[in-house]
Scaffold this motif. Structure first.
Motif, short mmCIF file in Angstrom:
data_model
loop_
_atom_site.label_atom_id
_atom_site.label_comp_id
_atom_site.label_asym_id
_atom_site.label_seq_id
_atom_site.Cartn_x
_atom_site.Cartn_y
_atom_site.Cartn_z
N GLU A 141 0.81 -1.22 0.00
CA GLU A 141 0.00 0.00 0.00
C GLU A 141 0.85 1.28 0.00
OE1 GLU A 141 -2.42 -0.46 3.45
OE2 GLU A 141 -3.87 -1.78 2.44
N LEU A 142 1.95 1.27 0.74
CA LEU A 142 2.75 2.48 0.89
C LEU A 142 3.86 2.60 -0.14
CD1 LEU A 142 3.13 2.64 4.79
CD2 LEU A 142 1.36 3.65 3.34
N GLY A 143 4.26 1.50 -0.72
CA GLY A 143 5.33 1.52 -1.70
C GLY A 143 6.70 1.39 -1.07
N LEU A 144 7.71 1.23 -1.93
CA LEU A 144 9.09 1.04 -1.51
C LEU A 144 9.95 2.21 -1.98
CD1 LEU A 144 9.32 -2.74 -2.42
CD2 LEU A 144 9.49 -1.80 -0.12
N PRO A 145 10.99 2.54 -1.21
CA PRO A 145 11.31 2.00 0.11
C PRO A 145 10.36 2.54 1.17
CG PRO A 145 12.79 3.79 -0.39
CD PRO A 145 11.95 3.58 -1.63
N ALA A 146 10.33 1.88 2.32
CA ALA A 146 9.51 2.32 3.45
C ALA A 146 10.31 2.08 4.73
CB ALA A 146 8.19 1.59 3.49
N LEU A 147 9.95 2.82 5.77
CA LEU A 147 10.71 2.78 7.02
C LEU A 147 9.91 2.05 8.09
CD1 LEU A 147 13.27 3.71 8.51
CD2 LEU A 147 12.08 5.84 9.07
N LEU A 148 10.50 0.98 8.62
CA LEU A 148 9.87 0.20 9.69
C LEU A 148 10.47 0.63 11.02
CD1 LEU A 148 7.91 -2.21 10.30
CD2 LEU A 148 9.96 -3.68 10.26
N LYS A 149 9.60 1.00 11.97
CA LYS A 149 10.05 1.45 13.29
C LYS A 149 9.30 0.70 14.38
CE LYS A 149 10.76 6.35 12.02
NZ LYS A 149 10.32 7.75 12.35
N THR A 150 9.93 0.56 15.53
CA THR A 150 9.19 0.08 16.68
C THR A 150 8.15 1.12 17.07
OG1 THR A 150 10.85 1.06 18.16
CG2 THR A 150 11.12 -1.26 17.59
N ARG A 151 7.00 0.66 17.58
CA ARG A 151 5.96 1.62 17.99
C ARG A 151 6.39 2.41 19.20
NH1 ARG A 151 -0.20 -0.65 17.61
NH2 ARG A 151 -0.45 1.30 18.78
N ARG A 152 7.18 1.78 20.07
CA ARG A 152 7.58 2.42 21.31
C ARG A 152 9.09 2.45 21.43
NH1 ARG A 152 3.18 2.84 24.71
NH2 ARG A 152 4.51 3.12 26.54
#
Length: 360
Positions: A141-152
């Motif tokens: 849905e968001l496309g690449l590249p994308a940034l994965l982060k911890t929620r907290r």
């Protein structure tokens, strides 16, 4: 409940004994307040410049009770203090600023972005990631590249990873240790800006000029302020900051990191419910710096002026860069702010220097 404004000689409590707590304590002392710090580290940077330090964990019930009894108002220096600790203090009748809502919202990136968009402070598109399937759908849905982060938690580039191909998704999720995460769309921005704003108990607000920030390895390296922005950008940033302050019913100083996409389009990267690294320039660029402003706000004093009186380049000193103190302290156009930390670990913020570039 103490009557506001607090008079000189009153006591301010600070949860957190790091460099921000140290500079808050120093500002409070200039205004005639005593300071008590709660921090698990004995002889913390803030504790050594304060009237008293309680050495205990941030969620220690006895320590929180002692802090609430000793202080006329309690604040915090960083957002990883447990929100439950702030709630416990407030429930016990202590005056706390900012309140637990701001802390709770800022501690979870999904809650934070949901709140920001609801008050008209737009962010990048994002997706909640609890499973690998969530991540794969989010990448589609968001496309690449994308940034994965911890929620907290996670700061200075920690707890996050860029994903450039769908097949990298399992490894990326595993690198975060299976923690709940958020996936953020890539923001194609011209530069990163930040705005430091304050709100008092009566809802009055004031906003500092924007700063332009440069990072290295996910860590802030320099801030140049006031940033070279047009009036529309400054007005838009002010409106965003004020919407956030009002939406949180906030009391104190707040930092807002912004992506400048050009054409007067700003997106909020994240907020910090406290004084902020990108606001350190105000110590030598404004009559009332962000630390004094925070003390004024939480103690019920009038907010101070935010007009810049000098152009400043703030540079963080990391790790053994602190060894440059002899040279830096001898420069007529530079002012050194040391944090009093005992160990200069690689990448650790040890001090900052404000270089005066001229009048505004």
């Amino acid at each position: 409940m103490p009557q506001l404004p607090l008079s000189p000689g009153s006591t301010l409590g600070i949860l957190g004994g790091g460099q921000l707590g140290r500079m808050l304590s120093q500002a409070a002392s200039r205004l005639g307040f005593d300071v008590v710090v709660l921090d698990p580290e004995r002889d913390s940077p803030a504790g050594r410049v304060s009237a008293h330090q309680i050495v205990a964990a941030y969620d220690d019930p006895d320590a929180l009770t002692a802090l609430g009894r000793a202080a006329d108002v309690v604040t915090f220096e960083f957002e990883n203090v447990p929100a439950a600790s702030i709630e416990r203090l407030a429930d016990a009748g202590a005056l706390v600023a900012p309140g637990p809502t701001a802390l709770r919202v800022s501690q979870d990136r999904v809650d934070e972005k949901t709140f920001l968009n609801a008050v008209g402070a737009p962010t990048v598109a994002f997706a909640v990631v609890d499973t690998l399937d969530d991540l794969v759908v989010g990448l589609t849905e968001l496309g690449l590249p994308a940034l994965l982060k911890t929620r907290r938690e996670g700061y200075d580039g920690k707890g996050q990873v860029w994903i450039h191909a769908v097949e990298d998704a399992p490894a990326a999720l595993e690198s975060l240790g299976g923690r709940a995460a958020i996936l953020e769309a890539k923001a194609t921005f011209v530069r990163e800006l930040s705005v430091i704003a304050a709100r008092d108990w009566d809802g009055h607000m004031t906003v500092y000029p924007l700063g332009e920030n440069r990072h290295e390895g996910g860590v802030l390296r320099t801030t140049l302020a006031p940033a070279a922005v047009d009036e529309k950008t400054q007005v838009r940033a002010r409106a965003i900051a004020e919407a956030i302050l009002d939406g949180l019913d906030y009391v104190g100083v707040l930092g807002v990191e912004l992506f400048d996409l050009g054409d007067d389009v700003l997106l909020v990267n994240e907020i910090a419910p406290r004084v902020h690294n990108t606001g350190h320039w105000t110590q030598d660029g404004c009559i009332c710096d962000q630390f004094e402003q925070h003390i004024r706000a939480v103690t019920g004093w009038p907010l101070g002026p935010t007009t810049a009186c000098a152009r400043i380049e703030m540079t963080n000193l990391l790790g053994d860069e602190i060894d440059q103190w002899r040279v830096l302290s001898a420069q007529a156009d530079e002012r050194l702010h040391l944090y009093g930390k005992a160990e200069a670990r690689p990448g650790r913020k040890m001090a900052h220097v404000n270089r005066v570039l001229g009048s505004v």
